[in-house]
Design an enzyme around this catalytic site. Structure first.
Site, PDB file in Angstrom:
ATOM      1  N   GLU A  45       1.210  -1.138  -0.369  1.00  0.00           N
ATOM      2  CA  GLU A  45      -0.176  -0.408   0.490  1.00  0.00           C
ATOM      3  C   GLU A  45       1.157   0.896   0.394  1.00  0.00           C
ATOM      4  O   GLU A  45       2.034   1.329   0.717  1.00  0.00           O
ATOM      5  CB  GLU A  45      -0.749  -0.317   1.517  1.00  0.00           C
ATOM      6  CG  GLU A  45      -2.511  -0.032   0.411  1.00  0.00           C
ATOM      7  CD  GLU A  45      -2.750  -0.332  -0.079  1.00  0.00           C
ATOM      8  OE1 GLU A  45      -3.129  -0.044  -0.879  1.00  0.00           O
ATOM      9  OE2 GLU A  45      -3.425  -1.572   0.161  1.00  0.00           O
ATOM     10  N   THR A 103       2.712   2.213  -2.213  1.00  0.00           N
ATOM     11  CA  THR A 103       4.143   1.643  -3.213  1.00  0.00           C
ATOM     12  C   THR A 103       4.246   1.877  -4.111  1.00  0.00           C
ATOM     13  O   THR A 103       5.244   1.989  -4.965  1.00  0.00           O
ATOM     14  CB  THR A 103       4.710   0.229  -2.890  1.00  0.00           C
ATOM     15  OG1 THR A 103       3.408  -0.461  -2.831  1.00  0.00           O
ATOM     16  CG2 THR A 103       4.838   0.152  -1.673  1.00  0.00           C
ATOM     17  N   SER A 152     -26.283   5.606 -17.682  1.00  0.00           N
ATOM     18  CA  SER A 152     -26.020   5.301 -16.634  1.00  0.00           C
ATOM     19  C   SER A 152     -26.965   4.625 -15.695  1.00  0.00           C
ATOM     20  O   SER A 152     -28.481   5.831 -15.312  1.00  0.00           O
ATOM     21  CB  SER A 152     -25.152   6.316 -15.806  1.00  0.00           C
ATOM     22  OG  SER A 152     -25.292   5.758 -14.541  1.00  0.00           O
ATOM     23  N   GLY A 211     -15.748   5.202  -3.564  1.00  0.00           N
ATOM     24  CA  GLY A 211     -15.788   5.509  -2.632  1.00  0.00           C
ATOM     25  C   GLY A 211     -14.969   4.414  -0.997  1.00  0.00           C
ATOM     26  O   GLY A 211     -14.685   5.520  -0.162  1.00  0.00           O
ATOM     27  N   GLY A 265     -12.517   2.228  -1.472  1.00  0.00           N
ATOM     28  CA  GLY A 265     -10.927   1.698  -1.474  1.00  0.00           C
ATOM     29  C   GLY A 265     -11.195   0.494  -2.255  1.00  0.00           C
ATOM     30  O   GLY A 265     -10.134  -0.054  -2.874  1.00  0.00           O
ATOM     31  N   SER A 302     -11.588   0.901  -6.698  1.00  0.00           N
ATOM     32  CA  SER A 302     -11.330   1.213  -7.520  1.00  0.00           C
ATOM     33  C   SER A 302     -12.528   1.198  -8.546  1.00  0.00           C
ATOM     34  O   SER A 302     -12.565   0.432  -9.290  1.00  0.00           O
ATOM     35  CB  SER A 302      -9.999   0.060  -7.884  1.00  0.00           C
ATOM     36  OG  SER A 302      -8.759   0.332  -7.072  1.00  0.00           O
ATOM     37  N   GLU A 354      -6.410   9.504 -15.385  1.00  0.00           N
ATOM     38  CA  GLU A 354      -7.012  10.044 -14.346  1.00  0.00           C
ATOM     39  C   GLU A 354      -6.676  11.211 -13.651  1.00  0.00           C
ATOM     40  O   GLU A 354      -6.996  12.272 -12.601  1.00  0.00           O
ATOM     41  CB  GLU A 354      -7.642   8.699 -13.353  1.00  0.00           C
ATOM     42  CG  GLU A 354      -6.832   9.198 -11.364  1.00  0.00           C
ATOM     43  CD  GLU A 354      -8.339   8.328 -10.929  1.00  0.00           C
ATOM     44  OE1 GLU A 354      -9.164   7.025 -11.374  1.00  0.00           O
ATOM     45  OE2 GLU A 354      -8.985   8.109  -9.496  1.00  0.00           O
ATOM     46  N   ASP A 405      -4.256   0.372  -9.305  1.00  0.00           N
ATOM     47  CA  ASP A 405      -5.693   0.171  -9.898  1.00  0.00           C
ATOM     48  C   ASP A 405      -6.034  -0.308 -10.733  1.00  0.00           C
ATOM     49  O   ASP A 405      -6.612  -1.433 -11.229  1.00  0.00           O
ATOM     50  CB  ASP A 405      -6.157   1.455  -9.156  1.00  0.00           C
ATOM     51  CG  ASP A 405      -6.384   1.619  -7.738  1.00  0.00           C
ATOM     52  OD1 ASP A 405      -5.126   1.022  -7.142  1.00  0.00           O
ATOM     53  OD2 ASP A 405      -6.046   2.682  -7.483  1.00  0.00           O
ATOM     54  N   TYR A 454      -3.423  12.312   0.658  1.00  0.00           N
ATOM     55  CA  TYR A 454      -2.846  11.284  -0.618  1.00  0.00           C
ATOM     56  C   TYR A 454      -1.827  11.982  -0.812  1.00  0.00           C
ATOM     57  O   TYR A 454      -1.177  11.360  -1.024  1.00  0.00           O
ATOM     58  CB  TYR A 454      -4.054  10.680  -1.533  1.00  0.00           C
ATOM     59  CG  TYR A 454      -2.940   9.663  -2.519  1.00  0.00           C
ATOM     60  CD1 TYR A 454      -2.968   8.334  -2.297  1.00  0.00           C
ATOM     61  CD2 TYR A 454      -2.478  10.122  -3.915  1.00  0.00           C
ATOM     62  CE1 TYR A 454      -2.528   7.664  -3.030  1.00  0.00           C
ATOM     63  CE2 TYR A 454      -2.656   9.268  -4.576  1.00  0.00           C
ATOM     64  CZ  TYR A 454      -2.266   7.996  -4.437  1.00  0.00           C
ATOM     65  OH  TYR A 454      -1.888   6.957  -5.109  1.00  0.00           O
TER      66      TYR A 454
HETATM   67  C1  GLA Z   1      -5.440   4.479  -4.286  1.00  0.00           C
HETATM   68  C2  GLA Z   1      -4.021   4.692  -5.256  1.00  0.00           C
HETATM   69  C3  GLA Z   1      -3.213   3.856  -5.974  1.00  0.00           C
HETATM   70  C4  GLA Z   1      -2.416   3.482  -4.688  1.00  0.00           C
HETATM   71  C5  GLA Z   1      -3.339   3.244  -3.434  1.00  0.00           C
HETATM   72  C6  GLA Z   1      -2.714   2.721  -2.513  1.00  0.00           C
HETATM   73  O1  GLA Z   1      -5.687   3.703  -4.213  1.00  0.00           O
HETATM   74  O2  GLA Z   1      -5.481   4.890  -6.616  1.00  0.00           O
HETATM   75  O3  GLA Z   1      -3.079   4.378  -7.763  1.00  0.00           O
HETATM   76  O4  GLA Z   1      -1.485   4.237  -4.726  1.00  0.00           O
HETATM   77  O5  GLA Z   1      -4.510   4.167  -3.451  1.00  0.00           O
HETATM   78  O6  GLA Z   1      -1.973   1.874  -1.633  1.00  0.00           O
END
Ligand code: GLA
Length: 381
Positions: free
Chosen positions: A33, A35, A67, A119, A121, A123, A157, A169, A218
């Site tokens: 994470e 990284t 949609s 939202g 986490g 993706s 993005e 992601d 972030y």
């Molecule tokens: C989000 C970002 C990814 C990554 C993660 C943390 O999901 O989109 O690119 O940096 O956070 O690991």
């Protein structure tokens, strides 16, 4: 997902049959994470939740998308793209990048739906981007190159939507294989499909807390990592080993305390990913769970991207005997955690954790046992 429903909806809106149905999954990151933007290693897997698009080509350069989840119609012209607001920006951003790369893309009519929680986490935005890329590729006769499409979606993005994410992601949504995690080197973009051990399940635990990525810390974490890389005299923190980190920070005290903690997370996390891939191969589930736990603790104490809900959820999970390890997943600050659980006890685990989490936090969690799915693809009909 019933693709029949999607075909039916397409018929209702466009009075025709769709030529293609495409899908792209969300992902859960097993370990590695924060990284990816440090040129490091990650180990995500695509989940059995996705975005689907049913579409047919048009003869002009218009894109018309309904949609189904938001009940919104969006229309834009590929030759006069302008920025606006909302989910359609992900679609426009991908269209823009495809054209910038030199592809001649065609317009299409489409209906879109998805079941990746937004939202959380997991993706959902990468799933929209890769499904869009697949849709354009299908109607425009572009062959599917997962790495190229992931890079292009990440650019969409970064540059169109304005979120400075790494590559993990998009690569997970583009290049995963069913039953496997994706061991990815975020510098070279070389990857291997790593089979998941049979006897354990991955349980996703949604804390039901949310924090928007764009507003989050972030970008601050990213610049702290860059500052640390500069201090070590390397291109990215990927280039510093745990030994070098210890030696240099012991010898010199000029790196600020917070930056040092951020760097320690990234450097030790990279080492944990490499170790996790090794122990997955040898089937050492106990060690894999310990690595998950160490990853969470480092994200909590050094990288400081967890919230109370994530910490509480992870504690509830770890108290269960069937759980080998648990950690937050994704950017953090809210959203989901995951647990490595004995497959035979997985359902019981989800119920027990939901109860304790509710008692402690007052929040309703959603927990589900998740299957590793394939990356973006054409749906066979
Ligand atoms: C989000 C970002 C990814 C990554 C993660 C943390 O999901 O989109 O690119 O940096 O956070 O690991």
């Amino acid at each position: 997902m019933e693709t029949q429903n999607l075909e039916q909806s397409f018929a209702t809106y466009f009075n025709a049959k769709p030529s293609f149905i495409v899908r792209a999954p969300g992902r859960v990151n097993l370990i590695g994470e924060h990284t990816d933007y440090n040129d490091g290693f990650v180990l995500p897997m695509a989940i059995d939740r996705a975005v689907w698009i049913a579409l047919a080509p048009r003869t002009d350069f218009q894109v018309r998308i309904r949609s189904l989840d938001l009940n919104i119609d969006s229309v834009f012209d590929l030759h006069s793209l302008t920025k606006g607001e909302g989910w359609i920006e992900y679609v426009k951003g991908v269209a823009y990048q495809l054209q910038k790369t030199g592809y001649q893309v065609r317009g299409f009519d489409a209906v879109m739906t998805g079941d990746v929680p937004r939202g959380a986490g997991l993706s959902s935005s990468a799933a929209v981007e890769l499904a869009t890329a697949y849709a354009f590729a299908s109607v425009s006769g572009i062959s599917w190159d997962p790495v190229l499409m992931a890079k292009l979606s990440q650019k969409a993005e970064n540059e169109w939507v304005g979120m400075n994410c790494g590559i993990m992601d998009q690569m997970a949504s583009a290049a995963c294989k069913a039953g496997h995690a994706l061991f990815l080197d975020c510098r070279s973009l070389e990857y291997q499909h790593a089979p998941l051990p049979d006897e354990v399940a991955i349980v996703i635990m949604d804390t039901s807390t949310r924090r928007g990525l764009v507003d989050s810390a972030y970008n601050e974490r990213r610049s702290q990592c860059e500052e640390a890389a500069h201090w070590f005299g390397v291109k990215a923190l990927r280039d510093v080993s745990v030994d070098e980190f210890e030696r240099k920070t012991r010898a010199e005290s000029t790196l600020g305390e917070i930056t040092l903690k951020r760097a320690r997370h990234v450097i030790t996390e990279n080492a944990r990913v490499l170790e996790a891939v090794k122990v997955m191969k040898s089937g050492d589930i106990k060690k894999l769970g310990e690595l998950f736990n160490a990853s969470h603790d480092s994200l909590r104490d050094d990288f400081e991207v967890t919230n109370e809900a994530l910490n509480s959820m992870v504690n509830c999970a770890r108290e269960q005997e069937s759980c080998h390890g648990a950690r937050m997943t994704g950017a953090g600050f809210g959203g989901c955690a995951l647990a490595l659980v004995d497959k035979k006890d997985a359902q019981e685990f989800t119920q027990a954790v939901a109860v304790t989490y509710k008692e402690r936090s007052g929040l309703d969690a959603s927990l589900y046992v998740c299957q590793a799915s394939a990356g973006a693809s054409l749906v066979e009909r």
